[in-house]
Design a protein around this motif. Structure first.
Motif, PDB file in Angstrom:
ATOM      1  N   CYS A   4      30.557   6.489   9.016  1.00 19.53           N
ATOM      2  CA  CYS A   4      29.379   6.721   9.855  1.00 19.53           C
ATOM      3  C   CYS A   4      29.818   7.184  11.248  1.00 19.53           C
ATOM      4  O   CYS A   4      30.888   6.820  11.732  1.00 19.53           O
ATOM      5  N   ILE A   5      28.986   7.994  11.848  1.00 20.47           N
ATOM      6  CA  ILE A   5      29.231   8.509  13.202  1.00 20.47           C
ATOM      7  C   ILE A   5      28.081   8.025  14.079  1.00 20.47           C
ATOM      8  O   ILE A   5      26.915   8.207  13.722  1.00 20.47           O
ATOM      9  N   ASP A   6      28.409   7.415  15.186  1.00 16.45           N
ATOM     10  CA  ASP A   6      27.357   6.962  16.099  1.00 16.45           C
ATOM     11  C   ASP A   6      27.388   7.855  17.341  1.00 16.45           C
ATOM     12  O   ASP A   6      28.315   7.767  18.153  1.00 16.45           O
ATOM     13  N   PRO A   7      26.388   8.719  17.496  1.00 18.83           N
ATOM     14  CA  PRO A   7      26.422   9.648  18.627  1.00 18.83           C
ATOM     15  C   PRO A   7      25.911   9.061  19.934  1.00 18.83           C
ATOM     16  O   PRO A   7      25.748   9.799  20.907  1.00 18.83           O
ATOM     17  N   HIS A   8      25.686   7.745  19.977  1.00 16.82           N
ATOM     18  CA  HIS A   8      25.067   7.176  21.188  1.00 16.82           C
ATOM     19  C   HIS A   8      25.544   5.743  21.399  1.00 16.82           C
ATOM     20  O   HIS A   8      24.968   4.793  20.868  1.00 16.82           O
ATOM     21  N   THR A   9      26.631   5.599  22.190  1.00 12.79           N
ATOM     22  CA  THR A   9      27.118   4.261  22.538  1.00 12.79           C
ATOM     23  C   THR A   9      27.455   4.212  24.028  1.00 12.79           C
ATOM     24  O   THR A   9      27.694   5.251  24.664  1.00 12.79           O
ATOM     25  N   HIS A  10      27.465   3.011  24.555  1.00 11.59           N
ATOM     26  CA  HIS A  10      27.890   2.773  25.944  1.00 11.59           C
ATOM     27  C   HIS A  10      28.887   1.620  25.927  1.00 11.59           C
ATOM     28  O   HIS A  10      28.491   0.453  25.826  1.00 11.59           O
ATOM     29  N   PHE A  11      30.165   1.934  25.996  1.00  8.27           N
ATOM     30  CA  PHE A  11      31.201   0.899  26.052  1.00  8.27           C
ATOM     31  C   PHE A  11      31.797   0.879  27.450  1.00  8.27           C
ATOM     32  O   PHE A  11      32.031   1.933  28.053  1.00  8.27           O
ATOM     33  N   SER A  29      16.266  13.495  13.245  1.00  3.80           N
ATOM     34  CA  SER A  29      17.426  13.942  12.460  1.00  3.80           C
ATOM     35  C   SER A  29      18.607  12.985  12.458  1.00  3.80           C
ATOM     36  O   SER A  29      19.575  13.225  11.736  1.00  3.80           O
ATOM     37  N   ALA A  30      18.574  11.959  13.289  1.00  2.47           N
ATOM     38  CA  ALA A  30      19.719  11.048  13.343  1.00  2.47           C
ATOM     39  C   ALA A  30      19.242   9.641  13.731  1.00  2.47           C
ATOM     40  O   ALA A  30      18.213   9.484  14.390  1.00  2.47           O
ATOM     41  N   ILE A  31      20.019   8.657  13.293  1.00  2.00           N
ATOM     42  CA  ILE A  31      19.801   7.276  13.731  1.00  2.00           C
ATOM     43  C   ILE A  31      21.092   6.817  14.405  1.00  2.00           C
ATOM     44  O   ILE A  31      22.153   6.798  13.781  1.00  2.00           O
ATOM     45  N   SER A  32      20.987   6.495  15.685  1.00  4.29           N
ATOM     46  CA  SER A  32      22.142   5.996  16.440  1.00  4.29           C
ATOM     47  C   SER A  32      21.895   4.511  16.739  1.00  4.29           C
ATOM     48  O   SER A  32      20.963   3.906  16.190  1.00  4.29           O
ATOM     49  N   THR A  33      22.718   3.941  17.627  1.00  7.00           N
ATOM     50  CA  THR A  33      22.466   2.539  17.999  1.00  7.00           C
ATOM     51  C   THR A  33      22.104   2.358  19.476  1.00  7.00           C
ATOM     52  O   THR A  33      21.486   1.379  19.831  1.00  7.00           O
ATOM     53  N   ASP A  34      22.562   3.271  20.350  1.00  9.27           N
ATOM     54  CA  ASP A  34      22.446   3.031  21.798  1.00  9.27           C
ATOM     55  C   ASP A  34      23.072   1.680  22.142  1.00  9.27           C
ATOM     56  O   ASP A  34      22.562   0.940  22.990  1.00  9.27           O
ATOM     57  N   HIS A  35      24.168   1.363  21.445  1.00 12.07           N
ATOM     58  CA  HIS A  35      24.854   0.075  21.681  1.00 12.07           C
ATOM     59  C   HIS A  35      25.231  -0.036  23.161  1.00 12.07           C
ATOM     60  O   HIS A  35      26.006   0.764  23.684  1.00 12.07           O
ATOM     61  N   VAL A  52      23.019   9.114   4.489  1.00 11.96           N
ATOM     62  CA  VAL A  52      24.299   9.667   4.949  1.00 11.96           C
ATOM     63  C   VAL A  52      24.053  10.761   5.997  1.00 11.96           C
ATOM     64  O   VAL A  52      24.759  10.831   7.010  1.00 11.96           O
ATOM     65  N   GLU A  53      23.042  11.593   5.755  1.00  7.52           N
ATOM     66  CA  GLU A  53      22.730  12.611   6.772  1.00  7.52           C
ATOM     67  C   GLU A  53      22.404  11.970   8.114  1.00  7.52           C
ATOM     68  O   GLU A  53      22.884  12.395   9.163  1.00  7.52           O
ATOM     69  N   LEU A  54      21.556  10.927   8.071  1.00 11.78           N
ATOM     70  CA  LEU A  54      21.056  10.322   9.310  1.00 11.78           C
ATOM     71  C   LEU A  54      22.131   9.538  10.055  1.00 11.78           C
ATOM     72  O   LEU A  54      22.100   9.447  11.280  1.00 11.78           O
ATOM     73  N   LEU A  55      23.076   8.968   9.302  1.00 10.21           N
ATOM     74  CA  LEU A  55      24.086   8.103   9.931  1.00 10.21           C
ATOM     75  C   LEU A  55      25.408   8.816  10.162  1.00 10.21           C
ATOM     76  O   LEU A  55      26.297   8.258  10.809  1.00 10.21           O
ATOM     77  N   SER A  56      25.557  10.018   9.619  1.00 11.54           N
ATOM     78  CA  SER A  56      26.868  10.658   9.725  1.00 11.54           C
ATOM     79  C   SER A  56      26.782  12.191   9.831  1.00 11.54           C
ATOM     80  O   SER A  56      27.136  12.775  10.853  1.00 11.54           O
ATOM     81  N   THR A  57      26.302  12.828   8.771  1.00 10.91           N
ATOM     82  CA  THR A  57      26.453  14.289   8.664  1.00 10.91           C
ATOM     83  C   THR A  57      25.727  15.042   9.772  1.00 10.91           C
ATOM     84  O   THR A  57      26.281  15.996  10.351  1.00 10.91           O
TER      85      THR A  57
END
Ligand code: URP
Ligand code: ZN
Length: 469
Positions: A54-61, A310-316, A365-370
């Motif tokens: 999975c690819i997360d396009p939205h994180t804040h570390f 088109s995508a589901i991220s986490t905004d972690h 898979v599309e929403l979480l990665s591709t």
């Protein structure tokens, strides 16, 4: 090290079939039925899904925000990612007002260096193009592999940009091939509503949502879409929460405009009644945009199913309840905005999305990665399982039961929004470029395995092995 994954059900954004996967030199080298080939390690994946990481396009570390610094740095954040089946993320590097963009990027490299367990890239958050940064300098970032510019229309006097900056950066993005991103909320109006609420003594967590109504998300999202259209600029809208902004995005997409939206796991499951929980527990769900009326949840499911989103991220963006969220104990406006989530995204979306029939496996898979890989210049190196792609793979057991809890999760946040939720289906083996990170619930790799990925420009493919180690 070579690995043969035998007999699993390979599910990508478009395919679903049983085959063996042979991994050599960190990449997928061969896929076929009953491969007759020796390997250093053979993994029996019968009865399991073999998914692209999975690819997360939205994180804040490791981000300074709200008067404190996020609980997770790159090490704990990426460990949490790995347990959750995420093998690549794109973190937001902040420009500091009065400072250059390059300083922001270098600061973020410093935060990740030596700590990385999974692969990662950076978006730049554009705050000013007059004092520290300039358009000329911003134009150079894609050469550094930073191929997306984010602007926030909220957080007045902190991160918010005006429409002039928005338009100028949109126009620049069309020239440099960066993908423009926006946080759509009207910060000026929110600022008035927050001040009024505080003046009137309305200080509990529930006022976080009351002062950030959905109309202001719809307005800002639509404004950005229209301005991007005038600039001729493709646009990605982060963390969409409500019908008002889904509609704005869907209208643009129906006209063929290059606009995409993401939502985040939490908006499917947490609604505004959470903020009313006693003893300040509502602060756990203080993030922006805020949690909404529950009627938005089926709207979001329909939107991700039908490709309005088109995508589901986490905004972690994790903060501890014990000593960080409490900064706003007496005033909701001082509660650091953000919540953890990277470990729970695949579990929750698989269980409540796929098991409960809202989306199918390919769409998950599309929403979480591709789709993130395609939009953010990582594809086809990442986001799929194909010869030549990075061996970023999750072997997922659809029968494995898992109960989500802060007692067992790996983020440094001391709470979990989905506490006590039992899901069916969980990662069994997680690997990045053929390096096994997690196996049977144990971390089996050391920080340092992860690499910075120089992403391709919008619309271009990322060829194998452009990593910076
Ligand atoms: O509340 C949130 N989402 N905090 C992180 C910053 C942002 O707005 O994305
Ligand atoms: Zn965010």
């Amino acid at each position: 090290m070579s690995i043969l994954i035998e007999g699993g059900r390979i599910v990508t954004g478009s395919d679903d079939y049983e085959a063996d996967v042979y991994i050599e030199d960190e990449t997928v080298s061969m896929i076929g039925e009953s491969l007759d080939i020796g390997a250093d390690r053979v993994i029996d994946a019968r009865g399991r899904y073999v998914l692209p990481g999975c690819i997360d396009p939205h994180t804040h570390f490791d981000m300074p925000f709200g008067g404190t610094i996020t609980a997770d740095d790159f090490e704990s954040g990426q460990t949490s990612c790995a347990f959750g089946g995420t093998t690549c993320h794109i973190d937001f590097a902040n420009q500091v007002r009065g400072h250059s963009f390059a300083e922001g990027i270098e600061t973020w490299h410093g935060k990740a260096n030596g700590k990385a367990l999974i692969d990662y890239g950076f978006h730049i958050i554009v705050v000013d193009i007059e004092e520290g940064g300039s358009l000329e300098e911003l134009a150079t970032l894609p050469d550094l592999g930073v191929t997306s510019y984010k602007m926030l229309l909220a957080y007045k006097n902190v991160l918010q940009v005006d429409d002039e900056t928005l338009f100028k950066v949109f126009r620049l993005a069309t020239e440099t091939g960066a993908l423009a991103m926006i946080h759509g909320e009207n910060g000026d109006v929110i600022d008035v509503l927050v001040k009024e609420a505080v003046d009137q003594g309305n200080l509990e967590p529930r006022w976080h949502a009351k002062t950030r109504p959905a109309e202001l998300e719809g307005e800002a999202t639509n404004r950005a879409i229209q301005i991007a259209h005038v600039a001729g600029c493709p646009l990605y809208v982060v963390h969409v929460t409500c019908e008002e902004s889904v509609d704005a995005i869907a209208r643009a997409r129906a006209k063929g405009w290059p606009v995409w939206g993401e939502t985040c796991t939490q908006y499917f499951f947490i609604d505004d009644t959470y903020l009313d929980r006693p003893d300040f527990e509502g602060a756990k769900a203080v993030f922006s945009p805020p949690v909404r009326d529950k009627r938005n949840q089926p709207i979001l499911w329909e939107a991700v199913r039908s490709d309005k989103l088109s995508a589901i991220s986490t905004d972690h963006c994790s903060f501890r309840m014990s000593d960080q969220k409490t900064l706003g104990r007496d005033n909701f406006a001082l509660i650091p905005n953000g919540a953890p989530g990277v470990e729970d995204r695949l579990l929750m979306i698989h269980h409540f999305g796929v098991n409960e029939g809202r989306i199918n496996l390919n769409r998950m898979v599309e929403l979480l990665s591709t789709n993130a890989a395609k939009l953010f210049g990582l594809y086809p190196r990442k986001g799929t399982i194909a010869p030549g792609s990075d061996a970023d793979i999750v072997i997922f057991d659809p029968e494995r039961e898992h109960t989500i809890s802060a007692r067992t999760h790996h983020t440094k946040a001391d709470y979990n929004l989905y506490e006590g939720t039992t899901v069916l289906g969980a990662p069994e083996v997680v690997m990045v470029r053929g390096n096994i990170l997690v196996e049977d619930g144990e971390l089996v790799a050391e920080p340092g395995v992860g690499r910075f990925i120089e992403r391709a420009r919008f619309g271009q493919e990322l060829k194998p092995a452009r990593g910076r180690s």
